[in-house]
Design a protein around this motif. Structure first.
Motif, mmCIF file in Angstrom:
data_model
loop_
_atom_site.group_PDB
_atom_site.id
_atom_site.type_symbol
_atom_site.label_atom_id
_atom_site.label_comp_id
_atom_site.label_asym_id
_atom_site.label_seq_id
_atom_site.Cartn_x
_atom_site.Cartn_y
_atom_site.Cartn_z
ATOM 1 N N UNK A 1 -13.814 0.477 46.597
ATOM 2 C CA UNK A 1 -15.036 -0.410 46.164
ATOM 3 C C UNK A 1 -16.237 0.249 46.586
ATOM 4 N N UNK A 2 -17.261 -0.118 45.860
ATOM 5 C CA UNK A 2 -18.537 0.888 45.966
ATOM 6 C C UNK A 2 -19.605 -0.014 45.597
ATOM 7 N N UNK B 1 -13.650 -1.016 42.174
ATOM 8 C CA UNK B 1 -14.682 -1.901 42.002
ATOM 9 C C UNK B 1 -16.070 -1.442 42.306
ATOM 10 N N UNK B 2 -16.861 -1.500 41.155
ATOM 11 C CA UNK B 2 -18.416 -0.860 41.580
ATOM 12 C C UNK B 2 -19.313 -1.851 41.216
ATOM 13 N N UNK C 1 -19.458 -7.311 41.610
ATOM 14 C CA UNK C 1 -17.994 -7.078 41.599
ATOM 15 C C UNK C 1 -17.347 -6.767 42.738
ATOM 16 N N UNK C 2 -18.231 -6.370 43.645
ATOM 17 C CA UNK C 2 -17.490 -6.061 44.924
ATOM 18 C C UNK C 2 -17.632 -7.150 45.867
#
Lengths: 371, 371, 371, 371
Positions: free
Chosen positions: B180-181, B247-248, A336-337
């Motif tokens: 994001x992460x 976003x993760x 997702x990233x």
């Protein structure tokens, strides 16, 4: 067509023969189709003694008979003059001087030590990825005074880099440049050698730090995946993937596993839209190494083996597949990233160490870099 | 000022009292300053028998005397009518119906089960992060027919989410939204309960997959870190961090560790330029929970403890710090792909499970949500 | 002279083919010089499906190609009628009835299950020790009504008994009866099958108890080391070592090791003065099995391998020696209480299980007990 | 009646303060009711530096605040002249000279090192067993030239001896002399100190050998369980259990466990008929130490705790019971070779090391051996 080595024998030596990596070299070379163990080098303290009397043997296999009574030599070139190839499993604190002396004595050195990996004239070769970097050897020899005819040094990569860079190479081959890459490793204790990690530090534990490892992974990957550029004066240099900058961020951890580094990888491609997980899987399966194509006997048939099961690869179950010479991936899925994430598992003591050096030497021999 | 509970005692019950989480509830509650164990619920098979005769006790501490001879009840509300608070360590396959029945019987249920975590009216509360979400309880009660006066359900998060979301909350509080992460976990076997992971699967191994875990981490984090929005008609809903999409991407692994999930996290902030590693460390140290400020006795003094040593936190050495009620971070440094990366370690059986429920109940009591 | 099996193929079946022991049978049989996998039996739930679709494969080696698409049968004799030999890796809760039915259908059953081990007409054969017990088979067949012509059951011993009884047999052969014997085991988790031991029970732990194990070791050893006596009416019976009573005291422990049971043994001989440690070492080295002498291809060359190093045998380093088909001993020294003590290590999943059954079947075939 | 130490403080020093045992001394002493940490000694390399700057702290608990900034001294008596008690966690290679020098300087030394254990004038005291051996101290002091007034050395036993000798003492107290004893140990890695056992040697493994350990167990047990005989000239000497010879045979193994030695013990009594298992259990439960009776604050209430569960004691679950100061036994049952067998588990880093020294010092203080 690959040269025919049927019946031919190539004498080889091993430096640091009593150490962990040296023992792995010996296990592999004792059964090699054309390399023949001829000389073993270790510290002055061990020199003059029979190998089996000195070594603290830590392999699951028994000491091969061929080396059991072989007398250990000091690591001086004159004792290895009959060897066409010398493998180095030396510790970094002595590898620099000894390997340089062997090169100067016109010996072909294939080293697992880190000392020359950042040398601008020494190729850092993961044999499933960048055998094209052998082209720098001639320059390495000519820069010497007087120029060398046969001597050179080739290194292989750090064990955690090796498993990681193979699938990246497969992806770049299929889809063009990777733009950024995140990796978190879970590395086996054997990666630290012997005695290595004290058991009190790692039983029922994770150590989220390995000194220098993240920097090695980030730097070595650029050298391996990059090309070699030639200036107007013909001088060659490693381009460190500079035509398309590649950002890499590594987090390295030690876990209570004996062998096999497991790595969670996520990549972003320059190509938009990026490939799908299925396309990535197919690219992995399609990827083959020049070393295998050339007929290197230790190169794996499956360079990147793709697991379909949801919970694989696992180090205990998969590290001995193809004698640990290939790389296993699994869980290829969207991220997702970044774009795509997957799991890699590579045997750190096989393709991550001695096996790489041996395939490198096989390739050099088949290509004529070694006399 | 916090209410004074000196000398007061609050009767509590535990559902699923013989299971792994139930045992942890009992250990913690047996020494609690104001909660008093009053009723234990388990399956029909165990009901009517003394606790110590039925339980397969797997804790390092001996069975607390207070429950040793306590007779187990079936998980029916009538047996818990004197309890002001009911903790649920039930398995997911039965937790849904039982917890709903208890709520309907006007009991306050603090559940460690996953069943209601995605319910749009049930708060998913990590007590070091989002106690503000208690505000949804009134709506949960009013939606019931007839409306409830005292009964409600509060859940806590999945163990791997919990450790991860606390430092994220600290960062968002200090620097605004995270964009994001990426997170890679190395999770302890106790996270799978008992019997849980077969030893043949995990000794000398890493399993790079935990069913449903990555989805939970990605979804739960949005609910916890997001706010509650109120529409014109007064209806409240969780906004899932939608004002600033987050976003993760999670990669979950099981490692041979008994307790303590270790997680490698990398984040990118919306704020440009992003904070420096030193600013991030200071933000972690400055972060405190409302639960601690309110005087919840089980809330840790250090919500996020920052390790300066290069190789910490480690699960074996750090999981018992503050009885496992806080979160440990370390290795705060720049990330070449996102902005900042660090390591988190949280005790999955303490703040990752029973301790969270207990602090949630302490907070609810001190705030007046529980009579 | 041993029969020549060059080029001949013997069809075999495996019962319990999806279980842990069944998987080991399949790995070993897939490469066997004359046994050919012909039929696989498992539960009704698996029957009719391809092996690779059903099995939870837990071996380090990949599923052999020969069984990958083989369709699983129910464990009924009619599906195995073409098999000359049937191996049983069934669980004890079903093995009794199924194995009896196969015997009744005139099939030769070699079982790893415990059900018939105490049967007075079924030999309990450790192939490195008491192949002479095959002589009871005729009586087993004749007792059946109507008498059987080809069907019989042969069992092998419990894994912890097997490693222990081999060196005892070597000592009794060299020095006459042993009078008493103390043994403390440190047994691998694989001895408990899959899922077997929960990881929470054994990581960083020792469990000093294995249900029924001490009784098995004490009883089975007497049956194996004892002789077969013939009464006046020609009826044969196992004498349970009764001519010279042998007292055995076993203490069984589970340790966090994957494969290989390590056992500390101390013995007192009837012979006074007892043999010296050096004489004992020589007796171990001199001991060979009838199975090896007969040419059984799976029988190990070194029945009892004697380690000279002070700290061997060790399960991790020695369990794969001779594919785990032999037994390793070390630390032979005087005992201050009994006479001589030593350490034994035997691979519980090889000679302690499937390998024993296979050698038993090889021997039966070579001796003509199997058609 | 025991002296009242309320409010009194006794200054103590720790030699070898940065080592594994030294760290345990510090953890225990930092919370002691009357001992106060006053001086820390370590090697010249560390001297002059703050403790927290030098130590490689490996305890689960954080470094106690009281020693964090304490400046380390060289191990010379002049730096410890204010200490009433000096604890030694020194390595054996330096402990001999340093401890002798401290004694000569009139300091009371309680040592965990092995150097003086075999000295005929130094008591080897397991505080739950033979505090009566303090009576030899006067002779130790008078043999010195000039005679000492306050200085002496007391040692405690090897960690594996300690756990074993406590239940033996209980049995001899209840039933008279033991005639012979077999013991097999499964010892934790922490018994080897730090760095100690390399993880590559012990993960997924058992090492059936610990150098010198079996001899220590056999010899030390005789000194501890024996009495002190007085000759006509008043000279005292340890009788090494010679009035009733006790034969001991030990087999020592290292297993992958962090803390807690598990030992399988079998004994034969001189008394015929021997006691029953139930009588043995009762004797264990009835056994109490003089140290506890005297009021030593670190002495455990249950000297020998008897487990009734079939599978206990286990190191992971039981090592922290009573802070590891007592000994746990279980599985008391008949032995077919000797009389009675059972399992012992003792915490090797608590009662097996620092805790023993501390109780010894508490006892000496309460009895007036220390000023």
């Amino acid at each position: 067509m690959a040269p025919n080595f049927e019946g031919k024998k190539v004498k080889v030596g091993v430096l640091g023969a009593t150490g962990t990596v040296g023992q792995r070299f010996i296990v592999l070379l004792s059964e090699h189709p054309f390399f023949v163990l001829h000389a073993l080098g270790a510290s002055q303290r061990s020199a003059g003694k029979a190998y089996s009397k000195v070594v603290a043997w830590k392999q699951v296999r028994a000491i091969p008979h061929v080396v059991r009574d072989m007398v250990i030599q000091e690591c001086k070139p004159e004792h290895f003059s009959e060897c066409s190839v010398v493998f180095s499993g030396l510790d970094a604190d002595v590898a620099g001087n000894i390997e340089a002396a062997f090169r100067e004595a016109e010996l072909a050195v294939f080293s697992n030590a880190k000392n020359f990996r950042r040398d601008p004239h020494v190729p850092l070769i993961v044999p499933l990825v960048n055998t094209s970097h052998y082209s720098i050897i001639q320059q390495q020899q000519q820069l010497h005074s007087p120029p060398l005819k046969k001597g050179f040094i080739v290194t292989n990569a750090n064990c955690s880099t090796t498993g990681f860079v193979v699938p990246l190479a497969a992806l770049e081959k299929a889809f063009g440049p990777i733009e950024s890459c995140m990796i978190t490793t879970m590395q086996a204790i054997s990666g630290a050698g012997y005695p290595g990690i004290p058991s009190l530090d790692i039983l029922d534990n994770v150590v989220p730090y390995i000194s220098g490892e993240e920097e090695k992974m980030e730097w070595e990957t650029l050298k391996i995946l990059g090309g070699i550029s030639t200036e107007d004066d013909g001088k060659k240099s490693f381009d460190m993937h500079s035509k398309q900058p590649l950002r890499i961020s590594a987090s390295c951890n030690r876990v209570p596993v004996l062998e096999g580094h497991t790595e969670c990888v996520s990549v972003r491609f320059a190509k938009r839209p990026p490939p799908s997980p299925q396309q990535v899987r197919e690219a992995f399966q399609a990827y083959t190494s020049d070393a295998y194509a050339m007929g290197c006997p230790s190169a794996p048939r499956h360079t990147v083996y793709v697991h379909e099961e949801p919970d694989r690869p696992q180090p205990r179950l998969d590290r001995d597949f193809q004698l640990g010479a290939g790389v296993c991936v699994g869980r290829v899925r969207e991220c997702r990233v970044l774009d795509i994430k997957f799991v890699v598992m590579a045997n750190n003591v096989a393709i991550g160490a001695a096996t790489s050096s041996i395939i490198n030497a096989e390739f050099a021999l088949l290509k004529g870099y070694v006399a």
